[in-house]
Design a protein around this motif. Structure first.
Motif, PDB file in Angstrom:
ATOM      1  N   ILE A 215     -11.120  13.674  -2.249  1.00 28.15           N
ATOM      2  CA  ILE A 215     -10.423  12.502  -2.802  1.00 28.15           C
ATOM      3  C   ILE A 215     -10.790  11.241  -2.025  1.00 28.15           C
ATOM      4  CG2 ILE A 215      -8.150  11.434  -3.126  1.00 28.15           C
ATOM      5  CD1 ILE A 215      -7.056  14.189  -3.811  1.00 28.15           C
ATOM      6  N   LEU A 216     -11.000  11.388  -0.716  1.00 29.87           N
ATOM      7  CA  LEU A 216     -11.280  10.224   0.128  1.00 29.87           C
ATOM      8  C   LEU A 216     -12.620   9.575  -0.195  1.00 29.87           C
ATOM      9  CD1 LEU A 216     -10.000  11.581   3.560  1.00 29.87           C
ATOM     10  CD2 LEU A 216      -8.773  10.192   1.879  1.00 29.87           C
ATOM     11  N   LYS A 217     -13.452  10.263  -0.969  1.00 29.07           N
ATOM     12  CA  LYS A 217     -14.757   9.724  -1.349  1.00 29.07           C
ATOM     13  C   LYS A 217     -14.769   9.166  -2.762  1.00 29.07           C
ATOM     14  CE  LYS A 217     -17.095  13.081   1.649  1.00 29.07           C
ATOM     15  NZ  LYS A 217     -18.067  14.204   1.694  1.00 29.07           N
TER      16      LYS A 217
ATOM     17  N   PRO B 275      -5.540  10.521 -11.315  1.00 25.52           N
ATOM     18  CA  PRO B 275      -5.682   9.216 -11.984  1.00 25.52           C
ATOM     19  C   PRO B 275      -7.110   8.695 -12.014  1.00 25.52           C
ATOM     20  CG  PRO B 275      -4.886   8.882  -9.753  1.00 25.52           C
ATOM     21  CD  PRO B 275      -4.993  10.376  -9.948  1.00 25.52           C
ATOM     22  N   PHE B 276      -8.069   9.559 -11.707  1.00 27.22           N
ATOM     23  CA  PHE B 276      -9.469   9.142 -11.720  1.00 27.22           C
ATOM     24  C   PHE B 276     -10.011   9.297 -13.134  1.00 27.22           C
ATOM     25  CE2 PHE B 276      -8.701  11.064  -7.459  1.00 27.22           C
ATOM     26  CZ  PHE B 276      -8.720   9.876  -6.737  1.00 27.22           C
ATOM     27  N   THR B 277     -10.558   8.242 -13.655  1.00 30.16           N
ATOM     28  CA  THR B 277     -10.967   8.252 -15.064  1.00 30.16           C
ATOM     29  C   THR B 277     -12.188   9.135 -15.325  1.00 30.16           C
ATOM     30  OG1 THR B 277     -12.241   6.222 -14.710  1.00 30.16           O
ATOM     31  CG2 THR B 277      -9.993   5.972 -15.507  1.00 30.16           C
TER      32      THR B 277
ATOM     33  N   ASP C  69     -12.338   2.907 -12.479  1.00 25.52           N
ATOM     34  CA  ASP C  69     -12.503   4.266 -11.967  1.00 25.52           C
ATOM     35  C   ASP C  69     -11.180   4.915 -11.581  1.00 25.52           C
ATOM     36  OD1 ASP C  69     -15.215   4.032 -12.292  1.00 25.52           O
ATOM     37  OD2 ASP C  69     -15.616   3.496 -10.196  1.00 25.52           O
ATOM     38  N   LEU C  70     -10.156   4.111 -11.376  1.00 23.10           N
ATOM     39  CA  LEU C  70      -8.850   4.604 -10.919  1.00 23.10           C
ATOM     40  C   LEU C  70      -7.754   3.890 -11.702  1.00 23.10           C
ATOM     41  CD1 LEU C  70      -7.025   6.087  -8.779  1.00 23.10           C
ATOM     42  CD2 LEU C  70      -7.264   4.021  -7.375  1.00 23.10           C
ATOM     43  N   THR C  71      -6.813   4.655 -12.235  1.00 19.15           N
ATOM     44  CA  THR C  71      -5.690   4.067 -12.960  1.00 19.15           C
ATOM     45  C   THR C  71      -4.644   3.571 -11.963  1.00 19.15           C
ATOM     46  OG1 THR C  71      -6.036   5.559 -14.835  1.00 19.15           O
ATOM     47  CG2 THR C  71      -3.890   4.480 -14.678  1.00 19.15           C
ATOM     48  N   VAL C  72      -4.333   2.288 -12.016  1.00 20.86           N
ATOM     49  CA  VAL C  72      -3.379   1.673 -11.088  1.00 20.86           C
ATOM     50  C   VAL C  72      -2.320   0.930 -11.887  1.00 20.86           C
ATOM     51  CG1 VAL C  72      -3.090   0.110  -9.120  1.00 20.86           C
ATOM     52  CG2 VAL C  72      -5.235   1.362  -9.404  1.00 20.86           C
ATOM     53  N   GLY C  73      -1.077   1.054 -11.461  1.00 19.14           N
ATOM     54  CA  GLY C  73       0.022   0.336 -12.093  1.00 19.14           C
ATOM     55  C   GLY C  73       0.867  -0.383 -11.063  1.00 19.14           C
TER      56      GLY C  73
ATOM     57  N   HIS D 140       2.266  -4.147  -4.951  1.00 18.52           N
ATOM     58  CA  HIS D 140       2.644  -2.800  -4.528  1.00 18.52           C
ATOM     59  C   HIS D 140       1.907  -1.780  -5.408  1.00 18.52           C
ATOM     60  CE1 HIS D 140       6.364  -0.678  -2.515  1.00 18.52           C
ATOM     61  NE2 HIS D 140       5.238  -0.440  -1.899  1.00 18.52           N
ATOM     62  N   PRO D 141       0.551  -1.812  -5.400  1.00 23.21           N
ATOM     63  CA  PRO D 141      -0.221  -0.976  -6.320  1.00 23.21           C
ATOM     64  C   PRO D 141       0.161   0.499  -6.228  1.00 23.21           C
ATOM     65  CG  PRO D 141      -1.590  -1.839  -4.547  1.00 23.21           C
ATOM     66  CD  PRO D 141      -0.304  -2.565  -4.486  1.00 23.21           C
ATOM     67  N   THR D 142       0.215   1.128  -7.392  1.00 20.85           N
ATOM     68  CA  THR D 142       0.774   2.468  -7.524  1.00 20.85           C
ATOM     69  C   THR D 142      -0.145   3.335  -8.370  1.00 20.85           C
ATOM     70  OG1 THR D 142       3.002   1.531  -7.438  1.00 20.85           O
ATOM     71  CG2 THR D 142       2.805   3.760  -8.287  1.00 20.85           C
ATOM     72  N   SER D 143      -0.282   4.587  -7.988  1.00 20.01           N
ATOM     73  CA  SER D 143      -1.048   5.525  -8.794  1.00 20.01           C
ATOM     74  C   SER D 143      -0.319   6.866  -8.829  1.00 20.01           C
ATOM     75  CB  SER D 143      -2.466   5.689  -8.234  1.00 20.01           C
ATOM     76  OG  SER D 143      -3.367   6.036  -9.252  1.00 20.01           O
ATOM     77  N   THR D 144      -0.610   7.657  -9.860  1.00 16.11           N
ATOM     78  CA  THR D 144       0.187   8.842 -10.178  1.00 16.11           C
ATOM     79  C   THR D 144      -0.647  10.110 -10.190  1.00 16.11           C
ATOM     80  OG1 THR D 144       1.626   7.514 -11.607  1.00 16.11           O
ATOM     81  CG2 THR D 144       1.684   9.895 -11.932  1.00 16.11           C
TER      82      THR D 144
END
Length: 535
Positions: A450-452, A431-433, A459-463, A298-302
């Motif tokens: 954002i869609l690109k 959440p983009f590094t 490249d993206l922080t995921v929790g 259930h990948p999550t980003s903030t």
């Protein structure tokens, strides 16, 4: 609400001396027999232990984590995460691509979860039926079990006076952009909105497993032991579970402790969770190639939003509003939805993708930030690119977003940015590094960019807080590790009963579904006592 009187019988390290004397234990090794050994005390194991004990089974339940009472729950993040969470709250994948939150105590993740009480929509359970033979799991067909769980946990809609400012961002912003925010259901009795759910409820309002199914099991005769890690399961008509003492890192162990438990029983139920469960089976040589494969998270980003007024995201019930509009993309059953997260400073600072003074400046204004999250139902491309492997004496987790799941994450982040700005945010932290400072809202913002963005690792922080599905159930061993009764293929009387068994991404917070499905499975198993326990 007080502590259930039967919890006094939970065997903790403080009780070991008495147990050693009463059972004449030699050399720190406690040997005992049972009808069934349950490994894990969370949403799965607690329910299974209770149901079997009520039906006359001799049950021994072991839990790696400690047993905590509300007097031990406090707002110190460092100590609470170290004691109540696996790996101190940071199960990190081998490639550093994902950080997973998972509870580790009597009650498992139910002790620290955010109370959200949901059951998956029909398009999820229809997929279970069509692809994996899971018949009879629609919400309507499962109503008797779900309703029983709801009653035991006190599930109800969050009252309007407890919808906090953090969640209200979703409600206000969502309505302004034409979405449909909905009120969530929580599991509590007497919640006053302290906002301490993730650190353990100090007033016993949240109806965790250690307040419900665990005392139910003990009342029915089950033996419940904390601080015992299942190291190995030995096969045979009579199984042997070897468990090792695991002390609490912040409490000195007594001088005299039980070092090893050796429990013999004809039936074993693995409820150790989607991370440790497959690792236990792998090091025991049990199960087919699906054990540990197709882990769903259930990948999550903030996105953090800064407001002119105080938000104090950690005050009040953690989750009370949800936006589901993006959940069923193009009728596929896959997509995203939006919730809020009650991050406290330690966890929040770890998610801010800045360093040094820039990070410090953000945290100085922490109380003015809200936190919205995107949750993606993983598996849109088929099998998830995630797994658990036990090798070289260590459990390892692997994860990478698949292309379509990544696209859904970006769509969700775009929607969340629009909602947060509509609610009045002046700055956003994405959440983009690649970002080195907050995004300044101009009033003419267009978030199509954002869609690109890249969703590649790094490249993206995921929790994640919802690992599941790594020992999936199916009607054929070519498609899963356990059968439709949750018995491991090729291994009679070894069952898996927890969130590991879902054959697809669950799509919702897993507590209610897991309890309901395990209630059904363990009730079925309980009726087979004579057949299953006869040696």
């Amino acid at each position: 609400m007080g502590i259930p009187i039967f919890n006094q019988k939970i065997i903790t390290p403080k009780n070991h001396s008495n147990i050693i004397q009463e059972n004449k234990i030699q050399n720190g090794k406690w040997e005992l027999t049972a009808d069934v050994v349950v490994i894990g005390s969370g949403a799965g194991g607690a329910v299974a232990a209770s149901e079997l004990a009520k039906n006359g089974w001799k049950v021994v339940l072991i839990e790696e984590g400690s047993y905590f009472t509300p007097a031990q729950f406090n707002s110190d993040e460092f100590i609470s995460q170290a004691r109540l969470y696996r790996d101190a709250g940071f199960i990190v994948t081998e490639e550093q691509t994902l950080s997973i939150l998972q509870g580790k105590s009597i009650g498992g993740s139910t002790t620290v979860n955010w109370q959200t009480s949901l059951y998956p929509p029909d398009y999820v359970t229809n997929e279970w039926s069509e692809r994996f033979g899971w018949q009879g799991y629609s919400r309507e067909e499962m109503d008797s079990y779900v309703s029983e769980v709801h009653e035991r946990l006190g599930v109800h809609e969050v009252p309007d006076n407890l919808v906090n400012a953090n969640n209200n961002v979703l409600r206000v912003g969502g309505k302004k952009v034409g979405l449909t925010p909905q009120v969530l259901r929580n599991n509590n009795r007497g919640c006053i909105g302290l906002g301490r759910c993730g650190l353990g409820c100090p007033i016993n309002a949240k109806q965790s497993a250690f307040l419900t199914w665990i005392p139910d099991a003990i009342e029915a005769g089950a033996i419940v032991v904390s601080n015992m890690r299942a190291a190995k399961i030995k096969e045979g008509k009579i199984k042997t579970v070897i468990a090792e003492f695991t002390p609490d890192a912040y409490e000195a162990a007594p001088k005299e402790v039980i070092q090893i438990m050796e429990i013999k029983a004809p039936v074993v139920i693995v409820s150790a969770g989607a991370i440790e469960g497959p690792a236990l089976l792998q090091r025991s040589g049990i199960g087919n190639g699906w054990v540990g494969r197709n882990l769903k998270v259930h990948p999550t980003s903030t996105i953090f939003g800064k407001f002119d007024s105080e938000i104090k995201m950690f005050h009040g019930p953690p989750q009370s509003i949800v936006i589901k509009d993006g959940h069923n993309q193009n009728g596929t059953g896959y997509g995203y939805w939006l919730e809020a997260a009650p991050y406290r400073p330690t966890l929040a600072s770890s998610l801010v993708p800045f360093y040094g003074k820039q990070q410090f400046d953000v945290m100085k204004d922490f109380t003015n930030y809200n936190a919205g999250i995107v949750l993606v139902r993983d598996g849109a491309d088929g099998e998830a690119n995630a797994s658990v492997k036990y090798s070289l004496g260590r459990r390892k987790v692997y994860f990478e977003l698949t292309p379509t799941d990544g696209l859904h994450m970006l769509r969700g982040l775009k929607a969340l940015a629009e909602v947060t700005v509509a609610a009045g945010a002046k700055e956003l932290i994405f959440p983009f590094t690649r970002f080195t400072e907050p995004y300044k809202v101009t009033g003419n913002d267009n978030f199509d960019w954002i869609l690109k963005e890249s969703t590649k690792p790094g490249d993206l922080t995921v929790g994640s807080a919802h690992p599941h599905g790594s020992i999936q159930s199916a009607n054929d061993p070519e498609k899963g590790a356990v059968d439709l009764n949750l018995e491991i293929y090729g291994h009679k009387n070894i069952f898996v009963m927890d969130a590991s068994v879902y054959p697809t991404g669950l799509s919702v917070n897993p507590q209610i579904t897991t309890m309901s499905i395990v209630l059904r499975a363990s009730r079925n198993l309980a009726s087979q006592k004579e057949e299953r326990t006869k040696v």
